[in-house]
Design a protein around this motif. Structure first.
Motif, PDB file in Angstrom:
ATOM      1  N   LEU A  34       1.605  -9.268  -3.336  1.00 28.53           N
ATOM      2  CA  LEU A  34       0.804  -8.896  -2.177  1.00 28.53           C
ATOM      3  C   LEU A  34      -0.204 -10.007  -1.965  1.00 28.53           C
ATOM      4  O   LEU A  34      -0.993 -10.311  -2.860  1.00 28.53           O
ATOM      5  N   GLU A  60      -3.206 -11.262   0.475  1.00 26.93           N
ATOM      6  CA  GLU A  60      -4.135 -10.965   1.555  1.00 26.93           C
ATOM      7  C   GLU A  60      -4.681 -12.251   2.163  1.00 26.93           C
ATOM      8  O   GLU A  60      -4.765 -13.289   1.488  1.00 26.93           O
ATOM      9  N   CYS A 120      -1.950  -8.591   4.980  1.00 24.82           N
ATOM     10  CA  CYS A 120      -1.393  -8.539   3.628  1.00 24.82           C
ATOM     11  C   CYS A 120       0.121  -8.644   3.749  1.00 24.82           C
ATOM     12  O   CYS A 120       0.761  -7.756   4.319  1.00 24.82           O
ATOM     13  N   TRP A 126      -5.517  -0.184   2.088  1.00 25.74           N
ATOM     14  CA  TRP A 126      -6.607  -1.147   1.895  1.00 25.74           C
ATOM     15  C   TRP A 126      -7.738  -0.450   1.146  1.00 25.74           C
ATOM     16  O   TRP A 126      -8.063   0.707   1.441  1.00 25.74           O
ATOM     17  N   THR A 138       4.347  -6.764   6.502  1.00 24.90           N
ATOM     18  CA  THR A 138       2.925  -7.074   6.593  1.00 24.90           C
ATOM     19  C   THR A 138       2.145  -5.837   7.033  1.00 24.90           C
ATOM     20  O   THR A 138       2.566  -5.132   7.953  1.00 24.90           O
ATOM     21  N   CYS A 196      -5.457  -5.230  -0.901  1.00 27.12           N
ATOM     22  CA  CYS A 196      -4.246  -4.574  -0.418  1.00 27.12           C
ATOM     23  C   CYS A 196      -3.584  -3.856  -1.597  1.00 27.12           C
ATOM     24  O   CYS A 196      -3.538  -4.390  -2.715  1.00 27.12           O
ATOM     25  N   GLY A 210      -3.093  -6.674  -4.547  1.00 24.52           N
ATOM     26  CA  GLY A 210      -3.225  -8.083  -4.234  1.00 24.52           C
ATOM     27  C   GLY A 210      -4.459  -8.653  -4.903  1.00 24.52           C
ATOM     28  O   GLY A 210      -5.194  -7.951  -5.608  1.00 24.52           O
TER      29      GLY A 210
END
Length: 117
Positions: free
Chosen positions: A4, A6, A22, A36, A78, A96, A108
């Motif tokens: 992931l 971002e 992301c 998120w 995404t 993310c 992420g």
């Protein structure tokens, strides 16, 4: 391997807006709830918004409802977060998260948002 990544963070003035992205890889994007979260220095990581059922459903934290919008492009793997009307809260890192159905969740590395005049 799940990844992931971002992007989209930066410096913004109070009341301003940013679009965070992301990009996901390594799993079936349509079979994951994408969310998120955000974390300020010294604080816990808090839920912001999520998109699930391949985007058919969304959920928001009460503090951001009406100001933030989560969306996803399943063809591009995404998920986006449009943030607006930002308060001068200093620096916050937005993360993310992918909750892959039947599997664990993944994170992420985060993208930093600084709200300052």
């Amino acid at each position: 391997q799940v990844q992931l990544v971002e992007s989209g963070g930066g410096l913004v003035q109070p009341g301003g807006s940013l679009n965070l992205s992301c990009v996901a890889s390594g799993f079936d994007f349509t079979k994951a709830a994408m969310s998120w979260y955000r974390q300020a220095p010294g604080e816990e990581r808090d839920f912001v918004a999520s998109s699930f059922h391949a985007g058919a459903s969304t959920n928001y934290a009460r503090s951001v409802k009406g100001r933030f919008t989560i969306s996803r492009d399943n063809a591009k793997n995404t998920v986006y977060l449009q943030v607006s009307s930002l308060s001068p809260d200093g620096t916050t890192v937005y993360y993310c998260n992918a909750q892959v159905y039947g599997d664990r969740d993944y994170w992420g590395q985060g993208t930093q948002v600084t709200v300052s005049s």
